[in-house]
Design an enzyme around this catalytic site. Structure first.
Site, PDB file in Angstrom:
ATOM      1  N   GLU A  17      -7.572  -0.270  14.652  1.00 60.55           N
ATOM      2  CA  GLU A  17      -8.287  -1.277  13.857  1.00 60.55           C
ATOM      3  C   GLU A  17      -7.348  -2.436  13.525  1.00 60.55           C
ATOM      4  OE1 GLU A  17      -9.891   0.143   9.997  1.00 60.55           O
ATOM      5  OE2 GLU A  17      -9.145  -1.775   9.244  1.00 60.55           O
ATOM      6  N   ARG A  74      -0.108  -5.608  12.942  1.00 64.45           N
ATOM      7  CA  ARG A  74      -0.914  -4.924  13.968  1.00 64.45           C
ATOM      8  C   ARG A  74      -1.322  -5.894  15.063  1.00 64.45           C
ATOM      9  NH1 ARG A  74      -4.827  -0.440  11.173  1.00 64.45           N
ATOM     10  NH2 ARG A  74      -3.174   0.689  10.091  1.00 64.45           N
ATOM     11  N   SER A  77     -10.785  -5.758   8.799  1.00 66.58           N
ATOM     12  CA  SER A  77     -11.993  -5.353   8.085  1.00 66.58           C
ATOM     13  C   SER A  77     -12.574  -6.587   7.421  1.00 66.58           C
ATOM     14  CB  SER A  77     -11.691  -4.369   6.961  1.00 66.58           C
ATOM     15  OG  SER A  77     -11.364  -3.132   7.476  1.00 66.58           O
ATOM     16  N   ARG A 136       0.838  -1.200   0.000  1.00 62.26           N
ATOM     17  CA  ARG A 136       0.000   0.000   0.000  1.00 62.26           C
ATOM     18  C   ARG A 136       0.873   1.250   0.000  1.00 62.26           C
ATOM     19  NH1 ARG A 136      -5.522  -1.518   3.062  1.00 62.26           N
ATOM     20  NH2 ARG A 136      -5.592  -3.630   2.236  1.00 62.26           N
TER      21      ARG A 136
END
Ligand code: ATP
Ligand code: AMO
Length: 434
Positions: free
Chosen positions: A357, A408, A360, A211
């Site tokens: 977060e 994460r 997703s 990304r």
């Protein structure tokens, strides 16, 4: 070479050869010690200068810290030695000499900044507390793989060089592929979905995603490890169940296999496997709870994405892992299915750690006409995605899945201050090597 004894296995009465790195040299005059370190621990080697061959003493004590040496000798009990045993050497072989100027101190006595550590990762990883992060990462991923297998998943590998993006056009890395425009893949999204219509039905992948993030932050990487799940005949609630199972399995795997590593990180008392069901709160309820705190400058309204600050405020409120469900359709990607009874509300969900977060996911749009319509609504050219959409014409079951950020997960599990600490060789806006 590997008939050596690991330091941890050296028992009093043995004659051994240990090979490893010179961790420390202590010369006290008549007596001197070197501490040798290998992957299993450390051991002291004693040099009694008057009683030993001069050449042997010289070789042993002239060596620079962090050189690789092989020492052969008898193991003796010695109360004053750090591990209760020491080697009285017969021979010392300097296998690989280290430069006396070290860019960082692996004994940890002198602290180094993160960029220096990352520039010299090999030396950095000689420290127990740094090595521990990657032993824990490996144990967590092993547990995740086992748990996926228990859920009946097949592990897949999908291409990383692709023709289209999926997660918004701005974050793509373009590359040239034999004269054609191509991209580094942002997510295995479309490929894992194509598998649920194949004979595989339920799949997972642990692999890199790329990304071109706008900003350098402590929780974004430009190359990250995504843990992806997708299953035929699942709805979003079943996907959330699977997500909870996998995250808990990662924690359990670490609790079972990594007590020494947790000790090295000083986390033995703090580390806890999450218990109970992760609360599931709707996006609407999330907005209400955030607004009720009055801690943000603005009042959040339906359709707003949650800023980092908003995530923090809500995380403080909830205080454990939780899901945010029923997001507005307009801020979720084209592949997320809307609720049948309300097209403004999607089946998309996020799974949150109190600090950020982690996941997703959602139920996917599996109806060909709706899918193609969704592309048009989001300003995407359905033709560019024909390789994907056409399979929805040949029997694509309802399905759901999610993507979990591997770094994460480790970062939040260990309370690391920067996501780069959870990657061997991180890629960020400044860092392309090592
Ligand atoms: P010599 O033993 O030849 O007289 P020295 O006087 O330098 O030499 P010691 O007085 O025996 O050595 O010890 C110096 C320091 O090293 C002391 O603080 C002692 O506790 C410590 N020491 C001695 N032997 C060991 C050992 N095998 N392991 C750890 N520490 C030791
Ligand atoms: P999303 O874009 O939210 O969803 O990514 C899923 C998770 O991947 C992690 N992540 C990152 N970690 C570090 N650095 C980054 N730059 C980065 N970008 C993402 C986060 C995030 O929650 N296709 C969907 C998933 C799905 O619906 O199955 C997707 O990629 O932890």
């Amino acid at each position: 070479m590997d008939d050596r004894t690991y330091t941890a296995d050296a028992e009093p009465g043995d004659t051994v050869t240990v090979a490893g790195w010179v961790h420390e040299i202590r010369d006290l005059g008549g007596i001197a010690f070197i501490i040798i370190r290998d992957t299993t621990g450390k051991i002291q080697v004693k040099f009694e200068k008057d009683e030993m061959d001069d050449d042997l003493v010289e070789t042993g004590l002239d060596v620079h810290r962090e050189s690789v040496v092989a020492v052969t000798g008898d193991v003796e009990e010695e109360e004053r030695a750090p591990t209760g045993v020491e080697i009285v050497p017969d021979s010392v072989d300097v296998v690989a000499e280290a430069d006396p100027e070290l860019p960082l101190d692996p004994s940890g006595k002198v602290d180094a900044e993160l960029p220096t550590r990352l520039d010299n990762r090999t030396l950095d990883l000689r420290k127990d507390e740094v090595k521990a992060i990657f032993e824990i990462r490996a144990a967590a991923l092993a547990a995740v793989r086992d748990a996926f297998r228990d859920l009946g998943c097949t592990e897949i590998n999908t291409p990383k060089i692709v023709a289209t993006g999926t997660e918004g056009g701005t974050e793509l890395f373009p590359i040239t592929y034999f004269g054609r425009e191509a991209f580094m893949n942002q997510s295995p999204q479309l490929f894992k979905q194509l598998m649920v219509g194949s004979g595989l039905e339920r799949v997972f992948e642990i692999g890199p995603i790329f990304r071109a993030e706008e900003h350098n932050t402590p929780r974004h990487l430009n190359e990250a490890t995504s843990i992806d799940f997708e299953s035929a005949f699942y709805d979003h609630t079943e996907a959330m169940d699977a997500c909870e199972t996998i995250v808990k399995a990662a924690y359990e795997g670490v609790a079972e296999n990594c007590q020494d590593e947790l000790d090295a990180l000083d986390l033995q008392d703090e580390f806890e496997v999450p218990e109970g069901d992760f609360p599931r709160i709707t996006y609407e309820e999330a907005l209400e709870r955030i607004n009720a705190t009055g801690e943000l400058d603005e009042v959040l309204v339906w359709g707003d994405d949650l800023s980092t600050e908003a995530e923090h405020v809500l995380g403080q409120e909830v205080g454990e892992h939780y899901f945010i469900t029923d997001w507005p359709s307009e801020i979720k990607p084209f592949y997320i299915k809307d609720h049948d009874d309300d097209a403004d509300v999607s089946t998309g969900f996020d799974m949150m750690h109190p600090s950020m977060e982690l996941v997703s996911g959602g139920q996917r749009e599996h109806r060909y006409d709706h899918l193609v319509e969704g592309f048009e609504q989001q300003g995407l050219d359905p033709e560019a995605f024909e390789y994907y959409t056409k399979m929805f014409k040949y029997g694509m079951p309802p399905h759901a899945g999610w993507g979990l950020g591997g770094e994460r997960l480790i970062m939040t599990m260990l309370g690391l201050g920067n996501i780069r600490e959870a990657v061997l060789f991180p890629r960020d806006r400044q860092r392309l090597s090592p």
